[in-house]
Design a protein around this motif. Structure first.
Motif, PDB file in Angstrom:
ATOM      1  N   TYR A 115       0.847  -1.200   0.000  1.00 19.88           N
ATOM      2  CA  TYR A 115       0.000   0.000   0.000  1.00 19.88           C
ATOM      3  C   TYR A 115       0.877   1.243   0.000  1.00 19.88           C
ATOM      4  CZ  TYR A 115      -3.589   3.357   1.344  1.00 19.88           C
ATOM      5  OH  TYR A 115      -4.443   4.434   1.369  1.00 19.88           O
ATOM      6  N   PRO A 116       0.716   2.131  -0.970  1.00 18.38           N
ATOM      7  CA  PRO A 116       1.574   3.327  -1.062  1.00 18.38           C
ATOM      8  C   PRO A 116       1.174   4.395  -0.048  1.00 18.38           C
ATOM      9  CG  PRO A 116      -0.067   3.388  -2.792  1.00 18.38           C
ATOM     10  CD  PRO A 116      -0.283   2.083  -2.052  1.00 18.38           C
ATOM     11  N   VAL A 117       1.595   4.235   1.195  1.00 21.33           N
ATOM     12  CA  VAL A 117       1.147   5.101   2.284  1.00 21.33           C
ATOM     13  C   VAL A 117       1.401   6.572   1.973  1.00 21.33           C
ATOM     14  CG1 VAL A 117       1.406   5.629   4.736  1.00 21.33           C
ATOM     15  CG2 VAL A 117       1.571   3.265   3.947  1.00 21.33           C
ATOM     16  N   GLY A 118       2.614   6.903   1.579  1.00 21.60           N
ATOM     17  CA  GLY A 118       2.966   8.302   1.382  1.00 21.60           C
ATOM     18  C   GLY A 118       2.308   8.960   0.194  1.00 21.60           C
ATOM     19  N   ALA A 119       1.747   8.173  -0.690  1.00 21.27           N
ATOM     20  CA  ALA A 119       1.083   8.730  -1.868  1.00 21.27           C
ATOM     21  C   ALA A 119      -0.381   9.032  -1.615  1.00 21.27           C
ATOM     22  CB  ALA A 119       1.191   7.754  -3.040  1.00 21.27           C
ATOM     23  N   ARG A 120      -0.875   8.705  -0.401  1.00 21.76           N
ATOM     24  CA  ARG A 120      -2.287   8.870  -0.099  1.00 21.76           C
ATOM     25  C   ARG A 120      -2.498   9.913   0.998  1.00 21.76           C
ATOM     26  NH1 ARG A 120      -5.225   6.901  -3.940  1.00 21.76           N
ATOM     27  NH2 ARG A 120      -6.909   6.233  -2.565  1.00 21.76           N
ATOM     28  N   TRP A 121      -3.700  10.447   1.071  1.00 24.23           N
ATOM     29  CA  TRP A 121      -4.063  11.435   2.085  1.00 24.23           C
ATOM     30  C   TRP A 121      -4.027  10.770   3.461  1.00 24.23           C
ATOM     31  CZ3 TRP A 121      -4.373  16.491   2.026  1.00 24.23           C
ATOM     32  CH2 TRP A 121      -5.043  17.165   3.058  1.00 24.23           C
ATOM     33  N   PRO A 122      -3.455  11.434   4.478  1.00 24.95           N
ATOM     34  CA  PRO A 122      -3.292  10.786   5.779  1.00 24.95           C
ATOM     35  C   PRO A 122      -4.548  10.800   6.641  1.00 24.95           C
ATOM     36  CG  PRO A 122      -2.375  12.993   5.849  1.00 24.95           C
ATOM     37  CD  PRO A 122      -2.811  12.761   4.429  1.00 24.95           C
ATOM     38  N   ALA A 123      -4.705   9.746   7.435  1.00 23.42           N
ATOM     39  CA  ALA A 123      -5.640   9.797   8.554  1.00 23.42           C
ATOM     40  C   ALA A 123      -4.981  10.645   9.641  1.00 23.42           C
ATOM     41  CB  ALA A 123      -5.912   8.386   9.070  1.00 23.42           C
ATOM     42  N   PRO A 124      -5.756  11.326  10.496  1.00 29.45           N
ATOM     43  CA  PRO A 124      -5.164  12.219  11.502  1.00 29.45           C
ATOM     44  C   PRO A 124      -4.103  11.557  12.364  1.00 29.45           C
ATOM     45  CG  PRO A 124      -7.515  12.624  11.350  1.00 29.45           C
ATOM     46  CD  PRO A 124      -7.244  11.433  10.484  1.00 29.45           C
ATOM     47  N   ALA A 125      -4.356  10.354  12.867  1.00 26.78           N
ATOM     48  CA  ALA A 125      -3.382   9.694  13.744  1.00 26.78           C
ATOM     49  C   ALA A 125      -2.117   9.302  12.988  1.00 26.78           C
ATOM     50  CB  ALA A 125      -4.008   8.468  14.404  1.00 26.78           C
ATOM     51  N   GLU A 126      -2.263   8.934  11.724  1.00 26.58           N
ATOM     52  CA  GLU A 126      -1.090   8.602  10.913  1.00 26.58           C
ATOM     53  C   GLU A 126      -0.212   9.836  10.719  1.00 26.58           C
ATOM     54  OE1 GLU A 126      -2.642   5.102   7.898  1.00 26.58           O
ATOM     55  OE2 GLU A 126      -3.141   7.182   7.424  1.00 26.58           O
ATOM     56  N   LEU A 127      -0.845  10.967  10.449  1.00 32.84           N
ATOM     57  CA  LEU A 127      -0.075  12.189  10.255  1.00 32.84           C
ATOM     58  C   LEU A 127       0.613  12.605  11.547  1.00 32.84           C
ATOM     59  CD1 LEU A 127       0.828  14.494   8.468  1.00 32.84           C
ATOM     60  CD2 LEU A 127      -1.297  15.689   9.028  1.00 32.84           C
ATOM     61  N   ARG A 128      -0.084  12.456  12.676  1.00 28.69           N
ATOM     62  CA  ARG A 128       0.523  12.813  13.958  1.00 28.69           C
ATOM     63  C   ARG A 128       1.794  12.002  14.209  1.00 28.69           C
ATOM     64  NH1 ARG A 128       0.829  11.939  19.349  1.00 28.69           N
ATOM     65  NH2 ARG A 128       0.705  13.822  20.653  1.00 28.69           N
ATOM     66  N   ALA A 129       1.784  10.723  13.826  1.00 26.77           N
ATOM     67  CA  ALA A 129       2.967   9.876  14.013  1.00 26.77           C
ATOM     68  C   ALA A 129       4.158  10.382  13.205  1.00 26.77           C
ATOM     69  CB  ALA A 129       2.637   8.434  13.634  1.00 26.77           C
ATOM     70  N   VAL A 130       3.898  10.970  12.042  1.00 24.06           N
ATOM     71  CA  VAL A 130       4.985  11.520  11.216  1.00 24.06           C
ATOM     72  C   VAL A 130       5.463  12.856  11.761  1.00 24.06           C
ATOM     73  CG1 VAL A 130       5.499  12.462   8.917  1.00 24.06           C
ATOM     74  CG2 VAL A 130       4.349  10.253   9.138  1.00 24.06           C
ATOM     75  N   LEU A 131       4.545  13.661  12.293  1.00 27.48           N
ATOM     76  CA  LEU A 131       4.910  14.972  12.831  1.00 27.48           C
ATOM     77  C   LEU A 131       5.624  14.869  14.183  1.00 27.48           C
ATOM     78  CD1 LEU A 131       1.578  16.863  12.072  1.00 27.48           C
ATOM     79  CD2 LEU A 131       3.788  17.332  10.995  1.00 27.48           C
ATOM     80  N   LEU A 132       5.358  13.812  14.935  1.00 23.40           N
ATOM     81  CA  LEU A 132       5.848  13.723  16.304  1.00 23.40           C
ATOM     82  C   LEU A 132       7.372  13.795  16.427  1.00 23.40           C
ATOM     83  CD1 LEU A 132       4.696  13.622  19.117  1.00 23.40           C
ATOM     84  CD2 LEU A 132       4.731  11.119  18.996  1.00 23.40           C
ATOM     85  N   PRO A 133       8.160  13.117  15.570  1.00 22.03           N
ATOM     86  CA  PRO A 133       9.617  13.265  15.695  1.00 22.03           C
ATOM     87  C   PRO A 133      10.100  14.708  15.532  1.00 22.03           C
ATOM     88  CG  PRO A 133       9.091  11.365  14.336  1.00 22.03           C
ATOM     89  CD  PRO A 133       7.803  12.103  14.560  1.00 22.03           C
ATOM     90  N   PHE A 134       9.458  15.478  14.675  1.00 20.82           N
ATOM     91  CA  PHE A 134       9.817  16.883  14.512  1.00 20.82           C
ATOM     92  C   PHE A 134       9.480  17.664  15.784  1.00 20.82           C
ATOM     93  CE2 PHE A 134       9.261  15.216  10.258  1.00 20.82           C
ATOM     94  CZ  PHE A 134      10.308  15.766   9.556  1.00 20.82           C
ATOM     95  N   ALA A 135       8.329  17.354  16.371  1.00 15.28           N
ATOM     96  CA  ALA A 135       7.951  18.002  17.629  1.00 15.28           C
ATOM     97  C   ALA A 135       8.897  17.600  18.752  1.00 15.28           C
ATOM     98  CB  ALA A 135       6.517  17.628  17.990  1.00 15.28           C
ATOM     99  N   ASN A 136       9.288  16.330  18.799  1.00 15.97           N
ATOM    100  CA  ASN A 136      10.187  15.865  19.861  1.00 15.97           C
ATOM    101  C   ASN A 136      11.532  16.581  19.822  1.00 15.97           C
ATOM    102  OD1 ASN A 136       8.400  14.074  21.052  1.00 15.97           O
ATOM    103  ND2 ASN A 136       9.039  12.340  19.793  1.00 15.97           N
ATOM    104  N   THR A 137      12.028  16.865  18.623  1.00 16.69           N
ATOM    105  CA  THR A 137      13.284  17.616  18.500  1.00 16.69           C
ATOM    106  C   THR A 137      13.126  19.006  19.111  1.00 16.69           C
ATOM    107  OG1 THR A 137      13.955  16.424  16.507  1.00 16.69           O
ATOM    108  CG2 THR A 137      14.933  18.598  16.852  1.00 16.69           C
ATOM    109  N   ILE A 138      12.016  19.657  18.839  1.00 16.65           N
ATOM    110  CA  ILE A 138      11.757  20.998  19.384  1.00 16.65           C
ATOM    111  C   ILE A 138      11.672  20.937  20.900  1.00 16.65           C
ATOM    112  CG2 ILE A 138      10.052  22.867  19.476  1.00 16.65           C
ATOM    113  CD1 ILE A 138       9.400  22.135  16.509  1.00 16.65           C
ATOM    114  N   TRP A 139      10.888  19.997  21.431  1.00 14.55           N
ATOM    115  CA  TRP A 139      10.720  19.886  22.879  1.00 14.55           C
ATOM    116  C   TRP A 139      12.034  19.540  23.574  1.00 14.55           C
ATOM    117  CZ3 TRP A 139       5.927  16.489  21.645  1.00 14.55           C
ATOM    118  CH2 TRP A 139       4.824  17.321  21.382  1.00 14.55           C
TER     119      TRP A 139
END
Length: 199
Positions: free
Chosen positions: A158-182
């Motif tokens: 399944y081409p995950v990155g080629a499809r529109w994200p579900a909210p929780a899926e997107l949060r999982a991708v954003l979280l490492p960027f947030a963790n660096t900031i925190w």
């Protein structure tokens, strides 16, 4: 729950937003926290992205996390200036995200995926993602995070990155960027605190 402004993304393929309310990523302001030992912070709008602390400062952060008993002498004036600069950047990056920021970010994501929501569903999609990801600070909503979503490898064909994200899926991708900031925010505050303590 705070009242939310209604967001119109318009066509995710780049159409005009309804009612002239196209989100403007830079048209918002927020209060900035000010830590002990840090100077006054300019209330500049955040434009997305965050540059982490340089490696030598990261090494001090890591030492402190591992329980090394650092003193003010371990952070000479030139390094303290770097920590102050990092603190200024991280405070901008830690601003709470707003629905207009999320909407503008998602509109650009729509250009990278094959199934962006249409005009009828875009506002609801934005609200759902905002509700799940509202704790992710503004600096994590950056171009690099969009690319991180788009570059995900296929899972079980399944081409995950080629499809529109579900909210929780997107949060999982954003979280490492947030963790660096925190992480950098905590490290800066700790190191700056070394210079404000009474011997």
């Amino acid at each position: 729950m705070p009242q939310r402004a209604q967001i119109y993304l318009g066509s995710m393929q780049g159409g005009t937003a309804q009612n002239g309310t196209e989100p403007q990523a830079r048209a918002y302001g927020t209060r900035l926290a000010q830590a002990e030992g840090a100077g006054a912070i300019t209330h500049a709008p955040h434009t997305g992205g965050y540059t982490p602390a340089p490696p030598d400062i990261q090494a001090l952060f890591a030492a402190k996390r591992e329980g090394v008993a650092l003193t003010a002498q371990d952070v000479p004036p030139n390094m303290e200036a770097q920590v102050q600069a990092c603190w200024q950047r991280v405070q901008l990056a830690m601003q709470p995200v707003s629905q207009p920021i999320v909407a503008a970010w998602l509109k650009k994501l729509g250009q990278l995926v094959s199934n962006p929501p249409g005009a009828a569903d875009a506002a609801a999609q934005c609200r759902a993602i905002y509700e799940v990801c509202a704790d992710i600070p503004a600096g994590a909503w950056c171009p690099q995070a969009r690319l991180a979503w788009a570059r995900q490898p296929a899972r079980n064909g399944y081409p995950v990155g080629a499809r529109w994200p579900a909210p929780a899926e997107l949060r999982a991708v954003l979280l490492p960027f947030a963790n660096t900031i925190w992480r950098d925010a905590h490290g800066c505050k700790t190191l700056l605190g070394l210079h404000t303590r009474t011997p």
